[in-house]
Design a protein around this motif. Sequence first.
Motif, short mmCIF file in Angstrom:
data_model
loop_
_atom_site.label_atom_id
_atom_site.label_comp_id
_atom_site.label_asym_id
_atom_site.label_seq_id
_atom_site.Cartn_x
_atom_site.Cartn_y
_atom_site.Cartn_z
N LEU A 22 26.41 20.81 43.65
CA LEU A 22 26.61 22.18 44.10
C LEU A 22 28.07 22.61 44.06
O LEU A 22 28.37 23.81 44.02
CB LEU A 22 26.04 22.37 45.49
N ASP A 23 28.98 21.65 44.04
CA ASP A 23 30.40 22.00 43.90
C ASP A 23 30.62 22.79 42.61
O ASP A 23 31.33 23.80 42.61
CB ASP A 23 31.25 20.73 43.89
N ALA A 24 29.98 22.37 41.54
CA ALA A 24 30.12 23.08 40.27
C ALA A 24 29.49 24.46 40.34
O ALA A 24 30.02 25.44 39.79
CB ALA A 24 29.50 22.27 39.14
N VAL A 25 28.35 24.57 41.01
CA VAL A 25 27.66 25.85 41.11
C VAL A 25 28.51 26.85 41.89
O VAL A 25 28.57 28.04 41.55
CB VAL A 25 26.28 25.67 41.76
N GLY A 26 29.17 26.37 42.93
CA GLY A 26 30.01 27.26 43.70
C GLY A 26 31.24 27.74 42.96
O GLY A 26 31.73 28.85 43.20
N LYS A 27 31.73 26.91 42.04
CA LYS A 27 32.98 27.23 41.35
C LYS A 27 32.79 28.00 40.04
O LYS A 27 33.72 28.68 39.59
CB LYS A 27 33.75 25.95 41.06
N TYR A 28 31.64 27.85 39.40
CA TYR A 28 31.46 28.40 38.06
C TYR A 28 30.17 29.22 37.97
O TYR A 28 29.16 28.86 38.56
CB TYR A 28 31.40 27.27 37.03
N ALA A 29 30.24 30.27 37.19
CA ALA A 29 29.09 31.18 37.03
C ALA A 29 28.08 30.62 36.03
O ALA A 29 27.77 31.23 35.01
CB ALA A 29 29.58 32.55 36.60
N VAL A 30 27.57 29.44 36.35
CA VAL A 30 26.56 28.85 35.48
C VAL A 30 25.26 29.63 35.61
O VAL A 30 24.94 30.17 36.68
CB VAL A 30 26.33 27.36 35.80
N ASP A 31 24.51 29.69 34.53
CA ASP A 31 23.26 30.44 34.54
C ASP A 31 22.11 29.65 35.13
O ASP A 31 21.12 30.22 35.58
CB ASP A 31 22.92 30.89 33.12
N ALA A 32 22.23 28.33 35.11
CA ALA A 32 21.17 27.49 35.66
C ALA A 32 21.71 26.11 35.98
O ALA A 32 22.69 25.66 35.38
CB ALA A 32 19.99 27.38 34.68
N VAL A 33 21.07 25.47 36.93
CA VAL A 33 21.23 24.05 37.19
C VAL A 33 20.07 23.36 36.49
O VAL A 33 18.91 23.77 36.63
CB VAL A 33 21.21 23.75 38.70
N HIS A 34 20.37 22.31 35.73
CA HIS A 34 19.36 21.65 34.91
C HIS A 34 19.39 20.15 35.15
O HIS A 34 20.46 19.54 35.16
CB HIS A 34 19.67 21.95 33.43
N TRP A 35 18.21 19.58 35.38
CA TRP A 35 18.08 18.12 35.47
C TRP A 35 17.23 17.63 34.32
O TRP A 35 16.36 18.35 33.82
CB TRP A 35 17.39 17.71 36.77
N ASP A 36 17.46 16.40 33.92
CA ASP A 36 16.62 15.83 32.88
C ASP A 36 15.54 14.97 33.52
O ASP A 36 15.07 15.27 34.62
CB ASP A 36 17.46 15.09 31.83
N ASP A 37 15.15 13.90 32.88
CA ASP A 37 13.95 13.16 33.28
C ASP A 37 14.24 11.96 34.16
O ASP A 37 13.34 11.16 34.42
CB ASP A 37 13.21 12.69 32.04
N TYR A 38 15.45 11.79 34.65
CA TYR A 38 15.75 10.60 35.44
C TYR A 38 15.69 10.88 36.93
O TYR A 38 16.52 11.58 37.46
CB TYR A 38 17.12 10.06 35.07
N PHE A 39 14.72 10.28 37.55
CA PHE A 39 14.60 10.33 39.00
C PHE A 39 14.70 8.88 39.47
O PHE A 39 15.76 8.30 39.41
CB PHE A 39 13.30 11.06 39.37
N TYR A 40 13.64 8.27 39.93
CA TYR A 40 13.67 6.81 39.99
C TYR A 40 13.70 6.33 38.53
O TYR A 40 13.17 6.99 37.63
CB TYR A 40 12.43 6.28 40.72
N PRO A 41 14.33 5.20 38.28
CA PRO A 41 14.51 4.79 36.88
C PRO A 41 13.20 4.43 36.19
O PRO A 41 12.23 4.04 36.83
CB PRO A 41 15.44 3.57 36.99
N TYR A 42 13.22 4.56 34.86
CA TYR A 42 12.08 4.12 34.07
C TYR A 42 11.83 2.63 34.32
O TYR A 42 12.77 1.85 34.48
CB TYR A 42 12.37 4.34 32.59
N PRO A 43 10.57 2.24 34.36
CA PRO A 43 10.25 0.84 34.65
C PRO A 43 10.82 -0.12 33.61
O PRO A 43 10.81 0.17 32.41
CB PRO A 43 8.72 0.82 34.62
N VAL A 44 11.31 -1.23 34.09
CA VAL A 44 11.78 -2.30 33.22
C VAL A 44 10.96 -3.55 33.56
O VAL A 44 10.92 -3.97 34.72
CB VAL A 44 13.28 -2.58 33.45
N ALA A 45 10.30 -4.09 32.56
CA ALA A 45 9.40 -5.22 32.79
C ALA A 45 10.11 -6.38 33.48
O ALA A 45 11.23 -6.75 33.11
CB ALA A 45 8.81 -5.69 31.46
#
Length: 432
Positions: free
Chosen positions: A210-233
Amino acid sequence: MGRMSRRGFATAAAAGLSGLVTAGVAVAAELSQGGGGGGDRGGHGDSGGRRHRRRDPAGALRGMWLATVANRDWPSKPGLTAAQQRAELLAHLDTAVERRLNAVIFQVRPTADALWASPFEPWAQYLTGVQGKDPGWDPLGTAVTEAHARGLELHAWFNPYRVANHTDPARLVASHPARVHPDWIVPYGGKLYYNPGLPEVRAFVQDAMLDAVGKYAVDAVHWDDYFYPYPVAGQVFDDDAAYAAHGVQFPDRAAWRRDNIDRLVLETAARIKEARPGTRFGISPFGVWRNAATDPLGSDSRAGVQTYDDLHADTRKWVRENWIDYICPQLYWNIGFAAADYAKLVPWWSQVAQGSGTKLYVGEALYKAGDPAQPAAWQDPAELSGHLTLAANHPQVGGHVFFSAKEVAADRIGAMARVVADHYQQPAKPTR
């Protein structure tokens, strides 16, 4: 997505491991179906033959990811001068305009670091080669200003929990929060992660983003697919202590983990609206929520990874409950791919989005086009254009995002040029 490269984990993914690097290991599912046969192009119709000229809907999103992790797209290597870095960044923005796109999704927090002067985390090492070293200019501020000057949206892409693509905290700059708070981190699969089960971690990563959102007029906050990590056998994500402290009221650990991610999504959504009203919140998850064999609400797929079960991310709920402004599933498979057919996943996601208030965009695997390691469908320059033709039959699809900037520029076999010729004849319009 990559860390290797966000999507670069196609190989591992093909083995059912699913490891993306940055934007997403969507490939991940290349799924445990014996690895990859995607040569089956059944259902491809005539998209591989003649061109389909359709004007995209007014205001459709036409985006590209610009990955910085491991110098995947930008900068081309660490240690360039500020002027060289800036020139390369502007060249990517110019390429987006030339391809008649209207949005760039710029990775600004690839590994618990920053592409702006953050009071929370160090400067990213991908700029200078040294984590924490000031590059002498403002990459995020420049990206916002120059994107807007070109009529492009700038979506700031953050990875909430990945700390490093190695497991040695001593390699992090001494002031790094992960070294100041060693109890926050979990080594897993050759990487370091913040522990999503700790409330103090959840608050901290929000503050950092949110520090970046407060400082810059970004049009969106975007996350990719990493939440808990992908399983590793053969490996276990060690969150026993956090679960004992915070998870007792849940029926099992998986439910507690999903609640941790749900809270991150809900809290971040509320804080974005407070920090900069009008800024959107979008998430680009792995393309399969659950297989129908696991859950009757799931998709007709046989993916080796399911976000609900493996990443503990209930992406379907976020859409149905309208917690986020847009969803951009990484549908990185060809039409007719047996384990995860693009032609089946687009209708499924369209149905999920219908009536929800959450916009649906589709993540497209441009990086696969012309890659000799990929199935035959991806050697056809018309494959991606066929994706847009198919998606045009589903009014819930409000646009497409291409992974990633390097391939948008290089366009190995002309697949992107074909998309532009067939679908983007007119200059892009603003999405709102």
